[in-house]
Design an enzyme around this catalytic site. Structure first.
Site, short mmCIF file in Angstrom:
data_model
loop_
_atom_site.label_atom_id
_atom_site.label_comp_id
_atom_site.label_asym_id
_atom_site.label_seq_id
_atom_site.Cartn_x
_atom_site.Cartn_y
_atom_site.Cartn_z
N LYS A 204 0.83 -1.21 0.00
CA LYS A 204 0.00 0.00 0.00
C LYS A 204 0.87 1.26 0.00
CE LYS A 204 -3.51 2.27 2.82
NZ LYS A 204 -4.44 2.14 3.95
N GLU A 210 10.58 -4.70 4.52
CA GLU A 210 10.67 -6.10 4.11
C GLU A 210 10.33 -6.26 2.63
OE1 GLU A 210 9.06 -4.89 6.71
OE2 GLU A 210 9.06 -6.26 8.42
N GLY A 265 -4.90 -2.00 5.19
CA GLY A 265 -4.08 -3.13 4.74
C GLY A 265 -4.77 -4.48 4.96
N ARG A 266 -5.27 -4.70 6.18
CA ARG A 266 -5.85 -6.02 6.48
C ARG A 266 -7.27 -6.17 5.92
NH1 ARG A 266 -4.75 -2.83 10.57
NH2 ARG A 266 -6.34 -2.08 12.00
N GLU A 351 -4.83 -7.11 15.19
CA GLU A 351 -4.32 -5.80 14.78
C GLU A 351 -5.44 -4.76 14.87
OE1 GLU A 351 -1.03 -5.76 11.84
OE2 GLU A 351 -2.37 -4.45 10.73
N HIS A 382 -5.15 -33.66 18.10
CA HIS A 382 -4.06 -34.51 18.60
C HIS A 382 -2.95 -33.66 19.20
CE1 HIS A 382 -5.80 -38.09 16.71
NE2 HIS A 382 -6.33 -37.17 15.90
N LYS A 510 8.10 -0.78 12.50
CA LYS A 510 8.73 -0.31 11.26
C LYS A 510 9.84 0.70 11.58
CE LYS A 510 4.79 -1.17 8.13
NZ LYS A 510 3.92 -0.70 7.06
#
Ligand code: G6Q
Length: 549
Positions: A204, A210, A265-266, A351, A382, A510
């Site tokens: 965005k 990263e 973003g999410r 978030e 399990h 960041k």
């Protein structure tokens, strides 16, 4: 003291909870054979059976009163009418416009034409790549699609691309690179051929460390492999709101798919950020996913609180978090294709609602978002289900499953569904001492051994679960499922009076790493005492050879 915990609706729930002790869901089911009907809702192709919750007749009305008191209906309207509800960033949270079929006004201007324009560009591009008319720099069809992005620019497309595997184009293999750890990119590059690979840089802001590190390395690799910088324009596209930065990176303007600052973003899977998914499944199926989300949006906006699926899920979560002290919430999909759904929800919920001040900046005196986690069933059974059944914390859980499998192989789906159903029943019923005693007696156990084993084999039960059932995992039902959780998160944020749409904790991360990077090699800075002793020692130890690393 904040107003919420002093409010009448909140206090009524505190009182109601106090009177709740000693009530067991077994008895509630025994007393009302139609309990499941009373507590089942359907919308947008999804069925929610929430009867296995700690609810008596008075509970939901009290929770609805809380929602009304906190003006949930007003907040829903504000989200859909484009108000700037993300107050700390002065932005609307208008992701519903990305899947709308009617005009959506933001500051008096309909955003839907822009949405459709970008979607038309996505269609031209995805059709071209899929039918082989858009090719790589050497004229070969593109077979590998590598999405480079992180957080909201990764988790949604990754989760949905896996979930919709049965709909994928047979020639196109999707890959996702997010971690700045070079291993992530290196391992993908080992598996793809430069001349048949398309890199999608999804960011965005187009400033995320990263993503830019991965994109820069991928670009260098491509040029090395193909021997010309000109290859970049054939093999790179960008998804971003920052058109200046994408140009600077060297991506042709017509290969940039735009979105807008009102898409968080999410919440961006529905925008150009979904391009990797659209390449994999095709634009028709992508639009089916939007239609599923839109069906849930319409339900959410127009249905009374009492029969509103997202509102119900949200209020149940609040009931356990704020009145039973639950600090975790499990998401347990009984569908291997939904393996990344819990990770996706982790970001969406934690978030959005991992906040501790109200919209006005006052510290809250009540819990907000629990820890959200999970794994697909039956694997989790399990592993960690032991704690769900017999551990000390109360962990409410959402069980999610399709009626029909995409892979009806032998007995597998019957086994899967039987487990799905059995677990929620067991968590609800538990196993009483009397039941364990008679079971052990039937096995011929002597009294003394029996009494010793008994407390270990008894289960309290009374552990709440939601069963969310879809007919089949399709683009449409996946869209509805994701939107269900988006709106659940929104309702919880409204009740808690927090801003669900900012993420200052992410922004801090960041900044901090950049500060340390800036200081590496600057011995004066690392001695200046700007860090604590542990941090300084770690910098010296781990980054002493950073040029070589
Ligand atoms: C999501 C967050 C965060 C964001 C990433 C990537 O809501 O803001 O996860 O998506 O930090 O950001 P960019 O898309 O700007 O690279």
């Amino acid at each position: 003291m904040s107003r919420l915990t002093e409010s009448p609706a909140w206090k009524a729930l505190v009182t109601h909870h106090a009177a709740f002790r000693g009530i067991h869901m077994r008895e509630l089911f025994a007393a009302d054979p139609r309990r499941n009907e009373r507590y089942t809702l359907r919308a947008a192709g999804l069925t929610l059976d929430y009867s296995k919750n700690l609810l008596v007749e008075a509970t939901m009305p009290l929770l609805h009163a809380l929602a009304r008191q906190q003006d949930v209906p007003g907040w829903i309207e504000r989200m859909f009418n484009g108000s700037r509800i993300n107050s700390t960033e002065n932005r609307a949270a208008f992701h519903v416009a990305l899947r709308a079929t009617t005009p959506m006004l933001l500051d008096g201007h309909d955003v839907v034409p822009s949405v459709l324009r970008v979607r038309a560009a996505m269609r031209r591009f995805t059709d071209g790549v899929r039918n082989g008319s858009i090719v790589g720099s050497t004229g070969k069809a593109l077979c590998s699609v590598v999405n480079i992005g992180i957080g909201g620019s990764d988790l949604g497309p990754l989760m949905a691309t896996l979930a919709l595997t049965p709909y994928r184009h047979t020639r196109i293999t999707p890959y996702f690179v997010s971690n700045v750890d070079g291993t992530h990119l290196a391992e993908v590059l080992k598996r793809v051929q430069a001349d048949t690979t398309l890199f999608i840089v999804a960011s965005k802001t187009f400033t995320t460390q990263e993503t830019l590190a991965n994109a820069t390395s991928a670009r260098r690799w491509l040029i090395d492999q193909l021997g010309t910088e000109d290859a970049v324009r054939h093999h790179f596209v960008a998804l971003s709101t920052n058109l200046a930065a994408t140009g600077h990176f060297g991506i042709d303007a017509e290969r940039v798919f735009e979105f807008w600052d009102w898409v968080g973003g999410r919440y961006s899977l529905w925008s150009a950020i979904g391009l990797s998914l659209a390449l994999a499944i095709g634009m028709d199926e992508f639009e089916q996913m939007l239609a599923g989300a839109n069906a849930m949006d319409t339900h959410f906006r127009t249905t009374p609180l009492e029969s509103n699926l997202p509102v119900t899920l949200a209020l149940l979560g609040i009931w356990y978090t704020n009145f039973f002290g639950a600090r975790a919430h499990a998401v347990l999909p009984y569908d291997q294709y939904l393996a990344r759904f819990p990770a996706y929800l982790q970001q969406l919920e934690m978030e959005s609602n991992g906040k501790s001040v109200t919209r006005d900046g006052e510290p809250v005196d009540y819990a907000t978002c629990p820890v959200v986690w999970g794994e697909p069933g039956t694997n989790g059974q399990h592993a960690f289900y032991q704690l769900l059944h017999q551990g000390t914390p109360l962990v409410p859980a959402d069980f999610i499953a399709p009626v029909y499998s995409h892979n009806p192989m032998g007995e597998h789906h019957r086994l899967l569904v039987a487990n799905f159903i059995a677990q929620t029943e067991a968590l609800m019923r538990g196993k009483t001492h009397a039941e364990v005693r008679s079971e052990l007696k039937a096995q011929g156990l002597a009294d003394e051994a029996l009494e010793r084993l008994l407390p270990h084999k008894a289960f309290s039960g009374n552990r709440p679960t939601n069963s969310i059932v879809l007919d089949r995992l399709t683009p449409h039902s996946l869209g509805a499922l994701i939107a269900l959780y988006e709106h659940k998160v929104f309702v919880q944020g409204a009740v808690w009076n927090i801003n669900s749409f900012d993420q200052w904790g992410v922004e801090l991360g960041k900044q901090l790493a950049q500060r340390i990077l800036d200081e590496v090699g600057d011995s004066a800075a690392s001695r200046s005492g700007s860090h604590d002793a542990s941090t300084s020692a770690l910098i010296r130890h781990m980054l002493r050879d950073s040029a070589r690393i």
